[in-house]
Motif scaffolding. Structure first.
Motif, PDB file in Angstrom:
ATOM      1  N   VAL A  70       0.790  -1.208   0.061  1.00 49.64           N
ATOM      2  CA  VAL A  70      -0.052  -0.140  -0.182  1.00 49.64           C
ATOM      3  C   VAL A  70       0.890   1.101  -0.010  1.00 49.64           C
ATOM      4  O   VAL A  70       1.574   1.290   0.931  1.00 49.64           O
ATOM      5  CB  VAL A  70      -0.933   0.068   1.129  1.00 49.64           C
ATOM      6  N   ASP A  71       0.615   2.170  -0.973  1.00 53.71           N
ATOM      7  CA  ASP A  71       1.608   3.374  -1.023  1.00 53.71           C
ATOM      8  C   ASP A  71       0.905   4.519  -1.745  1.00 53.71           C
ATOM      9  O   ASP A  71      -0.320   4.385  -1.745  1.00 53.71           O
ATOM     10  CB  ASP A  71       2.780   2.890  -1.875  1.00 53.71           C
ATOM     11  N   GLY A  72       1.354   5.287  -2.130  1.00 55.20           N
ATOM     12  CA  GLY A  72       0.720   6.545  -2.725  1.00 55.20           C
ATOM     13  C   GLY A  72       0.201   7.490  -1.609  1.00 55.20           C
ATOM     14  O   GLY A  72       0.746   7.594  -0.444  1.00 55.20           O
ATOM     15  N   ALA A  73      -0.892   8.051  -1.806  1.00 56.39           N
ATOM     16  CA  ALA A  73      -1.829   8.820  -0.915  1.00 56.39           C
ATOM     17  C   ALA A  73      -2.488   7.877  -0.007  1.00 56.39           C
ATOM     18  O   ALA A  73      -2.466   6.770   0.066  1.00 56.39           O
ATOM     19  CB  ALA A  73      -2.589   9.633  -1.614  1.00 56.39           C
ATOM     20  N   ALA A  74      -2.645   8.595   1.326  1.00 55.03           N
ATOM     21  CA  ALA A  74      -3.117   7.769   2.274  1.00 55.03           C
ATOM     22  C   ALA A  74      -4.423   7.116   2.071  1.00 55.03           C
ATOM     23  O   ALA A  74      -5.296   7.654   1.178  1.00 55.03           O
ATOM     24  CB  ALA A  74      -3.557   8.766   3.715  1.00 55.03           C
ATOM     25  N   ALA A  75      -4.732   5.737   2.192  1.00 54.73           N
ATOM     26  CA  ALA A  75      -5.639   4.969   1.967  1.00 54.73           C
ATOM     27  C   ALA A  75      -6.151   4.023   2.950  1.00 54.73           C
ATOM     28  O   ALA A  75      -5.391   3.784   3.941  1.00 54.73           O
ATOM     29  CB  ALA A  75      -5.590   3.994   0.626  1.00 54.73           C
ATOM     30  N   PRO A 102       7.001 -10.110   4.345  1.00 54.75           N
ATOM     31  CA  PRO A 102       6.000  -9.655   4.855  1.00 54.75           C
ATOM     32  C   PRO A 102       4.918  -9.911   3.745  1.00 54.75           C
ATOM     33  O   PRO A 102       5.204  -9.979   2.587  1.00 54.75           O
ATOM     34  CB  PRO A 102       6.310  -8.322   5.046  1.00 54.75           C
ATOM     35  N   CYS A 103       3.530 -10.319   4.224  1.00 49.02           N
ATOM     36  CA  CYS A 103       2.556 -10.368   3.550  1.00 49.02           C
ATOM     37  C   CYS A 103       1.829  -9.007   3.202  1.00 49.02           C
ATOM     38  O   CYS A 103       1.253  -8.988   1.928  1.00 49.02           O
ATOM     39  CB  CYS A 103       1.476 -11.098   4.320  1.00 49.02           C
ATOM     40  N   ILE A 104       1.777  -8.002   3.959  1.00 48.65           N
ATOM     41  CA  ILE A 104       1.262  -6.630   3.893  1.00 48.65           C
ATOM     42  C   ILE A 104       2.469  -5.780   4.376  1.00 48.65           C
ATOM     43  O   ILE A 104       3.057  -5.960   5.186  1.00 48.65           O
ATOM     44  CB  ILE A 104      -0.213  -6.509   4.653  1.00 48.65           C
ATOM     45  N   VAL A 105       2.573  -4.805   3.371  1.00 47.03           N
ATOM     46  CA  VAL A 105       3.375  -3.516   3.896  1.00 47.03           C
ATOM     47  C   VAL A 105       2.488  -2.252   3.577  1.00 47.03           C
ATOM     48  O   VAL A 105       2.311  -2.163   2.199  1.00 47.03           O
ATOM     49  CB  VAL A 105       4.689  -3.547   2.819  1.00 47.03           C
ATOM     50  N   VAL A 106       2.400  -1.470   4.326  1.00 44.28           N
ATOM     51  CA  VAL A 106       1.926  -0.244   4.445  1.00 44.28           C
ATOM     52  C   VAL A 106       2.693   0.989   4.495  1.00 44.28           C
ATOM     53  O   VAL A 106       3.484   1.152   5.483  1.00 44.28           O
ATOM     54  CB  VAL A 106       0.713   0.076   5.322  1.00 44.28           C
ATOM     55  N   GLY A 107       3.233   1.625   3.414  1.00 44.24           N
ATOM     56  CA  GLY A 107       4.334   2.463   3.462  1.00 44.24           C
ATOM     57  C   GLY A 107       3.637   3.872   3.370  1.00 44.24           C
ATOM     58  O   GLY A 107       4.649   4.884   3.051  1.00 44.24           O
ATOM     59  N   THR A 108       2.630   4.429   3.708  1.00 43.95           N
ATOM     60  CA  THR A 108       2.024   5.646   3.504  1.00 43.95           C
ATOM     61  C   THR A 108       1.426   6.197   5.056  1.00 43.95           C
ATOM     62  O   THR A 108       0.708   5.749   5.459  1.00 43.95           O
ATOM     63  CB  THR A 108       0.983   6.016   2.709  1.00 43.95           C
ATOM     64  N   PRO A 109       2.363   7.185   5.645  1.00 41.85           N
ATOM     65  CA  PRO A 109       1.728   7.649   6.865  1.00 41.85           C
ATOM     66  C   PRO A 109       0.189   8.378   6.621  1.00 41.85           C
ATOM     67  O   PRO A 109      -0.018   8.887   5.556  1.00 41.85           O
ATOM     68  CB  PRO A 109       2.584   8.981   7.195  1.00 41.85           C
ATOM     69  N   GLY A 110      -0.644   7.999   7.519  1.00 44.01           N
ATOM     70  CA  GLY A 110      -1.930   8.424   7.569  1.00 44.01           C
ATOM     71  C   GLY A 110      -2.833   7.299   6.831  1.00 44.01           C
ATOM     72  O   GLY A 110      -4.048   7.358   7.031  1.00 44.01           O
TER      73      GLY A 110
END
Length: 244
Positions: A70-75, A102-110
């Motif tokens: 998960v990247d880009g703008a906060a989602a 990792p199965c899930i990586v979230v790279g966007t603050p927010g």
């Protein structure tokens, strides 16, 4: 890349396992869908200066064999009744192919991540994002491996709210907003650089209640957690029929 799922401002995308009955009506009873390969979800903001302006994606009833980014703008990304295969894929004997990936990586603050009645391998969430896990299993395939932390599975992860779940592996978060009725089956081996198997950077806020958590963990205040005495930890260690 160019094939990423794009979530425009205030959009919603549902990916749901379903099948047609005799009348051609879609239903979810008995439906099973397997998705293989990497999935990238990218939030697209209408205003670069507007925080949290990404869209929402909901996945339900899926078996996902591949990493999710998960990247880009906060989602807002939600998984319910899904299996994100721990180890990405399984060998013929059921053991994970890549247990430390990792199965899930979230790279966007927010950004926000939600798991409900789901199974996942290790999760990496950047500090500044949040995760909510309910009635789920996070399985790193070993008590000594990392189940939840930052994107690199080493630094502190985003704030975590977890209930009615089982976590197999070490956990490192900025804030444990709430941990309730959850088993943390974690162990910090010798020469491990972490300060604790369950390590919360902020101890002044948050709460842990009715959980099993290693006694040497660094956490906010605990209420009726087990074990309450290091001498009884081995005797109270949860016993599983199987962890596979």
């Amino acid at each position: 890349g160019t094939a990423a799922i794009l979530l425009p401002f205030e959009s919603r995308l549902y990916i749901v396992s379903a099948q047609l009955d005799a009348g051609g009506i879609p239903g979810v009873s008995g439906a099973c869908v397997t998705l293989q390969g990497s999935i990238e979800i990218r939030g697209v903001s209408a205003d670069a200066n507007l925080p949290g302006a990404g869209g929402q994606v909901v996945m339900n009833g899926l078996w996902i064999s591949g990493p999710i980014t998960v990247d880009g703008a906060a989602a807002n990304v939600q998984f319910s009744d899904c299996t994100m295969v721990p180890g990405i894929q399984l060998n013929r004997d059921g053991t994970p192919v890549a247990p430390n990936d990792p199965c899930i990586v979230v790279g966007t603050p927010g950004a926000s991540l939600s798991l409900v009645r789901s199974v996942s391998g290790p999760i990496g969430v950047i500090a500044g994002a949040t995760a909510r896990i309910c009635a789920s299993i996070v399985d790193s395939s070993s008590r000594c491996s990392v189940a939840y932390a930052g994107m690199d599975l080493a630094s502190e992860g985003g704030d975590l709210h977890i209930e009615d779940s089982t976590v197999i592996g070490k956990v490192r978060v900025h804030t444990m907003e709430l941990a309730s009725n959850t088993i943390f089956l974690a162990l910090r081996p010798k020469l491990d650089p972490w300060a604790a198997a369950v390590w919360c950077s902020r101890r002044q806020t948050g709460c842990m209640r009715f959980c099993f958590v290693p006694t040497d963990s660094i956490t906010p205040r605990r209420f009726r957690c087990l074990p309450d005495d290091p001498a009884s930890e081995a005797a109270m260690l949860p016993r599983f029929v199987t962890l596979q």
